[in-house]
Design an enzyme around this catalytic site. Structure first.
Site, mmCIF file in Angstrom:
data_model
loop_
_atom_site.group_PDB
_atom_site.id
_atom_site.type_symbol
_atom_site.label_atom_id
_atom_site.label_comp_id
_atom_site.label_asym_id
_atom_site.label_seq_id
_atom_site.Cartn_x
_atom_site.Cartn_y
_atom_site.Cartn_z
ATOM 1 N N HIS A 166 33.554 41.198 43.400
ATOM 2 C CA HIS A 166 33.284 42.546 42.892
ATOM 3 C C HIS A 166 34.318 43.535 43.404
ATOM 4 O O HIS A 166 34.716 44.463 42.695
ATOM 5 C CB HIS A 166 31.879 42.992 43.291
ATOM 6 C CG HIS A 166 31.375 44.173 42.546
ATOM 7 N ND1 HIS A 166 31.260 45.426 43.111
ATOM 8 C CD2 HIS A 166 30.940 44.307 41.258
ATOM 9 C CE1 HIS A 166 30.774 46.278 42.225
ATOM 10 N NE2 HIS A 166 30.580 45.628 41.088
ATOM 11 N N CYS A 167 34.786 43.327 44.623
ATOM 12 C CA CYS A 167 35.719 44.257 45.258
ATOM 13 C C CYS A 167 37.096 44.264 44.604
ATOM 14 O O CYS A 167 37.837 45.241 44.735
ATOM 15 C CB CYS A 167 35.894 43.906 46.739
ATOM 16 S SG CYS A 167 34.363 43.787 47.664
ATOM 17 N N ILE A 168 37.457 43.195 43.913
ATOM 18 C CA ILE A 168 38.808 43.116 43.347
ATOM 19 C C ILE A 168 38.826 43.344 41.841
ATOM 20 O O ILE A 168 39.884 43.231 41.207
ATOM 21 C CB ILE A 168 39.490 41.776 43.702
ATOM 22 C CG1 ILE A 168 38.818 40.585 43.019
ATOM 23 C CG2 ILE A 168 39.506 41.579 45.217
ATOM 24 C CD1 ILE A 168 39.575 39.268 43.226
ATOM 25 N N GLY B 250 35.098 40.704 48.301
ATOM 26 C CA GLY B 250 34.678 39.609 47.432
ATOM 27 C C GLY B 250 35.103 39.861 46.001
ATOM 28 O O GLY B 250 35.949 40.718 45.722
#
Length: 346
Positions: A337-339, A335
């Protein structure tokens, strides 16, 4: 050998002021498909939408693979910084460094070992395992290498000594075989400047699928401020994440942080959509990103998008909440936050 904590460094909470945000640009690989394909093109549009949303609040640097900066520029616009470095994938939270400060104007970073989320058979990480060191050089951060296999999505801190972890991530035999919970905690505390770990038993069900992380905490729970933690809850009792959310909320309500405070839990209901193309999804509003004066929140074109936005507006009254469609990002395994990865102001 010195450690960040021994040298006075710690990981600030995400709500602390940032110098900038780091991201990586999707390139051709097993996750996104070949150059010229529709899946890769859609991913690039989704990553660009997040980068532009963050850029409203703070500087953004995007790392693109060799020869890809010109194409990235067309989607990102002129006011986002671009550098070219070799990449396998595009999850900067996990392949980049975890930045640290010492309160005296110095910047450092923990460089975890990255092995493709537990050496998953489809993953390639020969380039990504070197990226954190390169970002340290680009940012001027003092680098602290550690032998612990870990990813930025597997930790969340309150800035006052507490860190959230997940048993199926740091204790994963594919990541840290033979390490005990005590071993992991010692290494985490030494590199984040934390003193207390709260372990969640597992992550969301779909996160154990083909492109899953095997339980990253940043899709399940996240600190909103010291003493307050957001928890993903699934209202549908027939969904396997219903029990996981209830267990997580119960565990956190019974927990105290590093300063002895009993945690306040804010439940954030999951989107109404639970499947796409017959596959279970792990859509979650917990996987948001805090930037200077802003919250970039995952949107799913879902009736609960605005309900989630209202929760975040209440919790972060001084920040502008921006919903960005994250369905394409989640289809690839993560999502917003992950990128993204924050570089705090030193």
């Amino acid at each position: 050998m010195s450690t960040p904590a021994a040298d006075g460094f710690r990981m600030p909470p995400e709500w602390a002021r940032h110098e900038r945000t780091w991201m990586a640009w999707p390139g051709p690989n097993f996750t996104f498909g070949e150059e010229g394909g529709g899946t890769l093109a859609a991913a690039r549009r989704a990553w660009a939408a997040v980068a532009r949303a963050v850029r409203r609040f703070e500087p953004v640097t995007v790392v693109a693979g060799p020869g890809q900066a010109e194409g990235a520029r067309a989607l990102l616009g002129a006011d986002i910084d671009l550098v070219e470095r070799p990449l396998n994938d595009a999850w900067m939270r996990d392949i980049g460094p975890t930045f640290l400060t010492d309160g005296r104007g110095h910047l450092a970073a923990a460089d975890w070992v990255f092995n493709g989320w537990g050496a998953q058979e489809w993953a390639r990480w020969d380039l990504d395992e070197k990226l954190a060191e390169q970002v340290c050089r680009l940012s001027g951060a003092r680098r602290y290498a550690t032998g612990l296999v870990n990813e930025g999505g597997g930790i969340h801190v309150d800035g006052e000594g507490t860190v959230l972890l997940t048993e199926t991530v740091q204790l994963d035999p594919g990541r840290n075989p033979g390490r005990t919970q005590a071993d992991v905690e010692a290494e985490i505390h030494a590199h984040l400047g934390t003193t207390k770990a709260i372990w969640l038993p597992r992550g969301l069900t779909a996160d154990y699928g083909q492109f899953g992380t095997r339980g990253h905490v940043d899709i399940v729970a996240a600190f909103a401020r010291p003493g307050t933690v957001l928890v993903h809850t699934q209202p549908d009792p027939g969904h396997p994440d219903h029990a996981i959310g209830a267990e997580t909320a119960k565990l956190l309500r019974a927990s105290t942080d590093a300063r002895g405070r009993r945690l306040e839990v804010v439940e954030v209901p999951a989107p109404t959509v639970v499947e796409e193309d017959g596959e279970l999804v792990d859509y979650s509003y917990i996987n948001h990103y805090l930037c200077n004066d802003g919250v970039v929140l995952c949107g799913f074109d879902d009736p609960r998008d605005e309900e989630a936005a209202a929760i975040f507006r209440r919790l972060f009254p001084g920040r502008t909440v921006t919903l960005v469609d994250a369905r394409t990002i989640f289809a690839a395994g993560g999502g917003i936050h992950c990128i993204t990865q924050q570089q705090p102001m030193a």
